[in-house]
Motif scaffolding. Structure first.
Motif, short mmCIF file in Angstrom:
data_model
loop_
_atom_site.label_atom_id
_atom_site.label_comp_id
_atom_site.label_asym_id
_atom_site.label_seq_id
_atom_site.Cartn_x
_atom_site.Cartn_y
_atom_site.Cartn_z
N GLU A 168 0.02 15.34 -11.72
CA GLU A 168 0.93 16.44 -11.43
C GLU A 168 2.37 16.03 -11.73
OE1 GLU A 168 0.53 18.00 -7.57
OE2 GLU A 168 -1.60 18.49 -7.77
N LYS A 169 3.09 16.97 -12.37
CA LYS A 169 4.49 16.70 -12.68
C LYS A 169 5.31 16.68 -11.39
CE LYS A 169 8.24 18.49 -15.54
NZ LYS A 169 8.64 19.55 -16.49
N PRO A 170 6.09 15.61 -11.15
CA PRO A 170 6.88 15.55 -9.91
C PRO A 170 7.94 16.63 -9.88
CG PRO A 170 7.48 13.75 -11.40
CD PRO A 170 6.28 14.41 -12.00
N LEU A 171 8.17 17.20 -8.70
CA LEU A 171 9.18 18.24 -8.56
C LEU A 171 10.58 17.68 -8.70
CD1 LEU A 171 7.71 20.25 -5.56
CD2 LEU A 171 7.60 20.82 -7.98
N LEU A 172 10.77 16.41 -8.38
CA LEU A 172 12.10 15.81 -8.39
C LEU A 172 12.01 14.38 -8.88
CD1 LEU A 172 15.13 15.98 -7.59
CD2 LEU A 172 14.48 15.12 -5.35
N ASP A 173 12.85 14.04 -9.87
CA ASP A 173 12.95 12.66 -10.34
C ASP A 173 14.08 11.99 -9.57
OD1 ASP A 173 13.11 10.25 -11.63
OD2 ASP A 173 13.35 11.08 -13.65
N ILE A 174 13.72 11.11 -8.63
CA ILE A 174 14.73 10.54 -7.73
C ILE A 174 15.64 9.56 -8.44
CG2 ILE A 174 13.29 10.84 -5.69
CD1 ILE A 174 12.47 7.94 -5.91
N GLU A 175 15.29 9.12 -9.66
CA GLU A 175 16.14 8.18 -10.38
C GLU A 175 17.04 8.89 -11.39
OE1 GLU A 175 13.82 5.14 -12.16
OE2 GLU A 175 13.38 4.14 -10.26
N GLU B 155 0.84 -1.20 0.00
CA GLU B 155 0.00 0.00 0.00
C GLU B 155 0.88 1.25 0.00
OE1 GLU B 155 -3.42 2.12 2.81
OE2 GLU B 155 -2.95 -0.02 3.04
N GLY B 156 0.44 2.26 -0.75
CA GLY B 156 1.20 3.50 -0.83
C GLY B 156 0.81 4.30 -2.05
N THR B 157 1.55 5.36 -2.31
CA THR B 157 1.35 6.21 -3.49
C THR B 157 2.61 6.17 -4.33
OG1 THR B 157 -0.14 7.66 -2.26
CG2 THR B 157 0.78 8.52 -4.30
N TYR B 158 2.45 5.88 -5.62
CA TYR B 158 3.60 5.64 -6.49
C TYR B 158 3.48 6.46 -7.78
CZ TYR B 158 4.08 1.44 -3.56
OH TYR B 158 4.21 0.57 -2.50
N ASN B 159 4.61 6.53 -8.49
CA ASN B 159 4.65 7.07 -9.84
C ASN B 159 4.91 5.91 -10.79
OD1 ASN B 159 4.32 9.69 -8.90
ND2 ASN B 159 6.52 10.06 -8.78
N LEU B 160 3.94 5.62 -11.65
CA LEU B 160 4.03 4.50 -12.58
C LEU B 160 4.56 4.99 -13.93
CD1 LEU B 160 3.28 1.47 -13.13
CD2 LEU B 160 1.07 2.33 -13.97
N ARG C 135 2.41 8.02 -14.93
CA ARG C 135 1.17 8.22 -14.16
C ARG C 135 1.57 8.53 -12.73
NH1 ARG C 135 -2.60 9.16 -11.31
NH2 ARG C 135 -4.69 8.25 -11.40
N THR C 136 1.47 9.82 -12.36
CA THR C 136 1.94 10.24 -11.05
C THR C 136 0.84 10.16 -10.01
OG1 THR C 136 1.41 12.55 -11.49
CG2 THR C 136 3.59 11.81 -12.12
N GLY C 137 1.26 10.02 -8.75
CA GLY C 137 0.31 10.01 -7.65
C GLY C 137 -0.67 8.85 -7.68
N LEU C 138 -0.23 7.68 -8.14
CA LEU C 138 -1.09 6.51 -8.22
C LEU C 138 -1.22 5.87 -6.84
CD1 LEU C 138 -2.69 4.52 -10.00
CD2 LEU C 138 -0.55 3.26 -10.35
N ALA C 139 -2.44 5.88 -6.28
CA ALA C 139 -2.67 5.34 -4.95
C ALA C 139 -2.95 3.84 -5.03
CB ALA C 139 -3.84 6.06 -4.28
N ILE C 140 -2.31 3.07 -4.15
CA ILE C 140 -2.54 1.62 -4.04
C ILE C 140 -3.09 1.34 -2.65
CG2 ILE C 140 -1.49 -0.66 -4.16
CD1 ILE C 140 -1.44 0.81 -6.80
#
Length: 506
Positions: free
Chosen positions: A117-124, A67-72, A84-89
């Motif tokens: 919403e466009k993420p402010l930071l791409d952690i990868e 469970e969580g919120t992810y960027n697919l 697909r940002t802010g995808l809730a599981i």
């Protein structure tokens, strides 16, 4: 003790079960135009180790997702990357998500569609960069790409120079659709005068960029231009600061721009085109000549005011199939002024700090500066499989800068002189009683500003480059991407710089 342990275990079991609960995320990936299933597409939850690929039917399944919120992210060579940002599981979330991918002529990872919403930071991401999309450009007050770059963090603009992270302007790389448009003499943004309505996306890399940009020492500015649409559409705009009011507070500026795109007639949906044009004329805030004359651009025909800028872009795409595309692009720009905003490498009189104060009363006999740039490119892109993609580019880039007085050859220059006003001074006898009359008259000429003659510089440089470039991209597994390529350049350069030709100095 046994009863206490059993009771404790009974109380913790719901919490442990809830903590260990996982979900299955699934869906289907298809082509947005044909509706066909896309096998081999990579599906990742960014920032995690959850990843998979679609099967022959375009179906994907991600199991064991907590469970969580992810960027697919969904990616496939030859198609735009979808995020697909802010995808809730969770128990209330929709765990089936289908996506339609759009084909693209750009390399994998350079054309991204963000849902949400466009993420402010791409952690990868390993590099630091700013990406500005066409939607953000349309929402801003921007005339050309240079205005856009000036507003980015880490960028400082002074005159025509762009400094990234404090570096020199010639330490940057300037690319349009993957091809360099940099003037090696000035290191400036030659040919980057594209109108805002012709830009699809701008990427400004300020550090940590890949090896493919190895010639850059400070930053990379990469512009991607728009492509044709599947239906005919266009736009036109006119801006002015002079409507007959407030004459003393405007610069007499006019800006005209327009674009047209659509399918190529009788191409049955395989061909599309994009055309754009831009013009900006202004008297600027500085005094200037009203008799500009350019030997490179029709004499006085296109020199309407003190600063005259024009640019155009034509782009055609022919899609033989969703995996094979041929792209022809032609762009050009022209600028005619007196070089008051030129950088130190382009300025014919650097000792005057760009504005020629000694000539300010005789600007009609001062230099006219003309900058011409044009680029033609032919690109072939081919996706041979869901895991391999290559591009071949053949291009020609040309830029020229000339600074001259009224189209004259340097042998026809007249030496500037400062003779007005003529001042007469009388000095009386210093000691009338000594019997020696030492009174005298003296004459001085000029006030420090030239009255006659021409500017003291004739300058011309041009650069021509033919480029053959190849890029190869191979997807290895779910998390690895291998990129390689080659580039061959044939260059011709020439520079002539004549200073004070009447005195024989060069």
């Amino acid at each position: 003790m046994r009863r206490a342990a059993s009771l404790l275990l009974l109380l913790l079991f719901p919490i442990m079960a809830q903590a260990q609960k996982t979900y299955v995320l699934q869906g289907k990936i298809t082509d947005s135009e044909t509706g066909e299933a896309l096998p081999g597409a990579t599906v990742m939850l960014k920032g995690t180790y959850y990843g998979t690929s679609t099967d022959p039917n375009g179906i994907y399944k991600l199991t064991g997702v907590k469970e969580g919120t992810y960027n697919l992210e969904i990616s496939l060579i030859g198609y735009k990357v979808v995020q697909r940002t802010g995808l809730a599981i969770n128990d209330a979330a929709e765990l089936t998500n289908d996506f339609k991918l759009q084909s693209t002529a750009l390399s994998l990872g350079t054309d991204i569609v963000v849902i949400g919403e466009k993420p402010l930071l791409d952690i990868e991401s390993t590099e630091s960069k700013n990406i500005v999309s066409s939607r953000e450009i349309e929402a801003g007050v921007i005339d050309d790409v240079t205005d856009l770059i000036r507003n980015q963090p880490g960028v400082v603009a002074e005159k025509n120079e762009i400094h990234i992270r404090g570096g020199r302007s010639y330490e940057n790389s300037y690319l349009v659709d993957g091809l360099s448009i940099q003037d090696p003499f000035s290191g400036g943004t030659s040919g980057l005068m594209l109108s805002a309505n012709s830009i699809e996306e701008v990427e400004i890399f300020t550090g940590g960029f890949n090896a493919e940009y190895g010639q850059s020492m400070s930053g990379v500015i990469e512009v991607k231009t728009k492509r044709g649409s599947d239906r005919l559409k266009g736009q036109f705009s006119y801006k002015s600061d002079d409507f007959g009011l407030f004459k003393s507070s405007n610069f007499n500026s006019d800006i005209v721009e327009g674009s047209l795109s659509g399918p190529v007639p009788l191409s049955r949906g395989k061909g599309s085109f994009f055309l754009s044009g831009f013009g900006h004329i202004s008297d600027t805030y500085l005094p200037h000549s009203h008799e500009l004359y350019s030997s490179l651009l029709g004499g006085a025909k296109y020199a309407f005011r003190g600063s005259n800028s024009y640019s155009g872009l034509g782009k055609g795409i022919w899609e033989f199939s969703p995996t094979r595309k041929l792209i022809l692009s032609v762009s050009g720009s022209a600028n005619v002024d007196q070089g008051f905003s030129a950088n130190e490498f382009e300025n014919p009189t650097p000792e005057f700090n760009a504005y020629p104060y000694q000539y300010q009363y005789d600007l009609n006999n001062y230099n006219t500066q003309t900058r011409l740039s044009n680029q033609t490119s032919l690109t072939w892109s081919h996706t041979t499989s869901p895991a391999f993609f290559y591009e071949l580019r053949l291009s020609r880039f040309f830029t020229q800068l000339r600074s001259e007085v009224s189209g004259k050859h340097w042998l026809g220059y007249n030496q500037p002189i400062d003779i007005i006003p003529i001042n007469y001074f009388y000095t009386p006898d210093s000691d009338p009683d000594d019997g020696i009359d030492d009174s005298h008259y003296s004459v001085t000429t000029g006030d420090g500003f030239y009255d006659y003659g021409d500017g003291d510089t004739w300058h011309d440089h041009h650069f021509e480059q033919y480029t053959l470039k190849g890029d190869l991209t191979k997807s290895i597994g779910e998390r690895n991407l291998l990129k390689s390529g080659f580039e061959e350049n044939l260059q011709t350069m020439q520079m002539v710089d004549i200073i004070s030709p009447w005195s024989g100095q060069t």
